[in-house]
Scaffold this active site. Structure first.
Site, short mmCIF file in Angstrom:
data_model
loop_
_atom_site.label_atom_id
_atom_site.label_comp_id
_atom_site.label_asym_id
_atom_site.label_seq_id
_atom_site.Cartn_x
_atom_site.Cartn_y
_atom_site.Cartn_z
N HIS A 42 0.91 -1.08 -0.04
CA HIS A 42 -0.06 -0.06 -0.04
C HIS A 42 0.80 1.26 0.02
CE1 HIS A 42 -3.71 -2.46 1.61
NE2 HIS A 42 -3.30 -2.70 0.58
N THR A 80 -3.86 -8.31 10.89
CA THR A 80 -4.87 -8.00 9.74
C THR A 80 -6.36 -8.39 9.78
OG1 THR A 80 -5.13 -7.64 7.31
CG2 THR A 80 -3.98 -9.59 8.11
N SER A 81 -7.08 -7.44 9.57
CA SER A 81 -8.44 -8.11 9.66
C SER A 81 -8.79 -8.87 8.36
CB SER A 81 -9.51 -6.84 9.71
OG SER A 81 -9.35 -6.17 8.76
P1 OAD Z 1 -7.29 -3.23 10.47
O1 OAD Z 1 -7.81 -1.84 11.06
O2 OAD Z 1 -8.38 -3.55 9.27
O3 OAD Z 1 -7.08 -4.51 11.45
C1 OAD Z 1 -6.21 -4.83 12.50
C2 OAD Z 1 -6.12 -6.08 12.98
O4 OAD Z 1 -5.05 -5.92 13.84
C3 OAD Z 1 -7.38 -6.35 13.66
O5 OAD Z 1 -7.78 -7.68 13.12
C4 OAD Z 1 -7.05 -6.48 15.05
O6 OAD Z 1 -7.68 -7.56 15.66
C5 OAD Z 1 -5.73 -6.71 14.86
N1 OAD Z 1 -4.70 -6.31 16.26
C6 OAD Z 1 -4.93 -5.38 16.90
N2 OAD Z 1 -4.19 -5.12 17.97
C7 OAD Z 1 -3.20 -6.15 17.46
C8 OAD Z 1 -1.98 -6.56 18.26
N3 OAD Z 1 -1.30 -5.75 19.20
N4 OAD Z 1 -1.27 -7.44 17.56
C9 OAD Z 1 -1.66 -7.95 16.62
N5 OAD Z 1 -3.02 -7.89 16.07
C10 OAD Z 1 -3.70 -6.80 16.30
O7 OAD Z 1 -6.10 -3.15 9.67
P2 OAD Z 1 -5.61 -3.73 8.13
O8 OAD Z 1 -6.08 -5.16 8.23
O9 OAD Z 1 -4.08 -3.62 8.14
O10 OAD Z 1 -5.39 0.59 3.52
O11 OAD Z 1 -6.16 -2.91 7.19
C11 OAD Z 1 -5.87 -3.05 6.00
C12 OAD Z 1 -6.15 -1.84 4.92
O12 OAD Z 1 -7.11 -1.11 5.10
C13 OAD Z 1 -4.91 -0.88 5.55
O13 OAD Z 1 -3.72 -1.19 4.63
C14 OAD Z 1 -5.44 0.57 5.04
C15 OAD Z 1 -7.24 0.29 5.49
O14 OAD Z 1 -7.92 1.04 4.74
C16 OAD Z 1 -5.36 1.61 3.04
O15 OAD Z 1 -5.53 2.58 3.46
C17 OAD Z 1 -5.33 1.46 1.44
#
Ligand code: OAD
Length: 260
Positions: free
Chosen positions: A133, A202-203
């Site tokens: 990204h 990641t979610s």
């Molecule tokens: P999300 O905010 O969707 O998900 C974050 C994940 O991290 C969730 O599943 C939480 O349960 C988990 N989490 C929280 N704290 C944690 C910890 N201490 N250790 C491990 N896991 C933990 O974020 P992403 O999946 O990264 O894109 O989102 C994907 C994309 O959506 C991002 O790259 C961004 C966003 O919109 C763009 O901006 C293009």
């Protein structure tokens, strides 16, 4: 999630996963915002604390938003850039760098695929990082797509491109935009060829990154998830390590190579 309210727990690492990592030839890891949560960088979708709980993605992270209100978009990314500049890699980032070193030393191949734009993996020492990204610290021309390293001082927000005069923008991928082609190809290759694929923090709801663990599964990889919460991948993962990556990843690396 509120980590301060989480009880202290020891997350057991399954012995057969430890053995598989010791003998793995190709390992791929996919990270999301959760891996940086313990560095104080907010995630996106978590209730209350997630960025998308406080801000509207369509106002800030789309090409249309930038067309409508480039100043607000530029300033929001400048705020995030400052936040990330003050953050430090956490034990999860450091453990992934150590995992790469350990695997490489044993002749195995390691790819770290990240959706994060914060650069914390590289600051922790990870080498083979595929940024799906983009990266917050980079700026590009909104017309010609080329990365721009510097521009003359100006009061204009966003500054104009020093080459063509179009507006500069952050070098990140917005909703509705294509991912950098080479990065996506490298990520798909790493997923398809991996014998172990680990999805961390990641979610798993944003494509095409969300499909990578499933591609790995189809190609026969052992797929593992590290996350305090369940995701669409959870029911299919061979092992689910339920906990924060800043605790689980160091434990994992220690369990696999106690001697370092
Ligand atoms: P999300 O905010 O969707 O998900 C974050 C994940 O991290 C969730 O599943 C939480 O349960 C988990 N989490 C929280 N704290 C944690 C910890 N201490 N250790 C491990 N896991 C933990 O974020 P992403 O999946 O990264 O894109 O989102 C994907 C994309 O959506 C991002 O790259 C961004 C966003 O919109 C763009 O901006 C293009």
């Amino acid at each position: 999630m509120n980590l301060q309210r989480m009880p202290l727990v020891l997350i057991p690492i399954p012995p057969d996963f430890i053995n598989s990592l010791r003998s793995a030839r190709r390992v791929a890891v996919l990270t999301g915002a959760g891996v940086s949560a313990e560095s104080g960088v907010p995630t996106f979708r978590e209730a209350q604390t997630g960025l998308w709980a406080q801000f509207e993605p369509t106002d800030l992270a789309t090409p249309q938003a930038f067309e409508r209100d480039p100043q607000t978009v530029w300033e929001w990314y400048a705020w995030r850039r400052e936040l990330v500049a003050r953050a430090e890699p956490n034990p999860g980032h450091l453990a992934l760098a150590a995992l790469e070193t350990s695997l490489n030393r044993r002749g195995a191949h390691f790819t770290l695929i990240t959706q994060n734009v914060d650069g914390l993996h590289q600051r922790a020492g990870s080498q083979n990082v595929v940024e799906l990204h983009g990266n917050l610290s980079q700026t590009k021309c909104s017309r010609e797509d080329r990365v721009v390293e510097s521009w003359p001082p100006t009061r204009r927000v966003p500054p104009p491109c020093p080459h063509c005069g179009a507006l500069l923008r952050p070098d990140v991928v917005w909703f509705g935009e294509a991912l950098p082609r080479e990065a996506l190809a490298a990520a798909e290759r790493a997923a398809n060829e991996s014998d172990i694929f680990i999805s961390v923090g990641t979610s798993g709801v944003v494509e095409p990154a969300a499909s990578l663990p499933f591609a790995a599964l189809e190609h026969g990889a052992i797929v593992v998830e590290i996350n305090p919460e369940a995701t669409p991948l959870t029911p299919l993962a061979a092992h689910v390590l339920t906990g924060p990556s800043g605790a689980v990843l160091p434990d994992l690396v220690k369990a696999v190579w106690p001697e370092g």
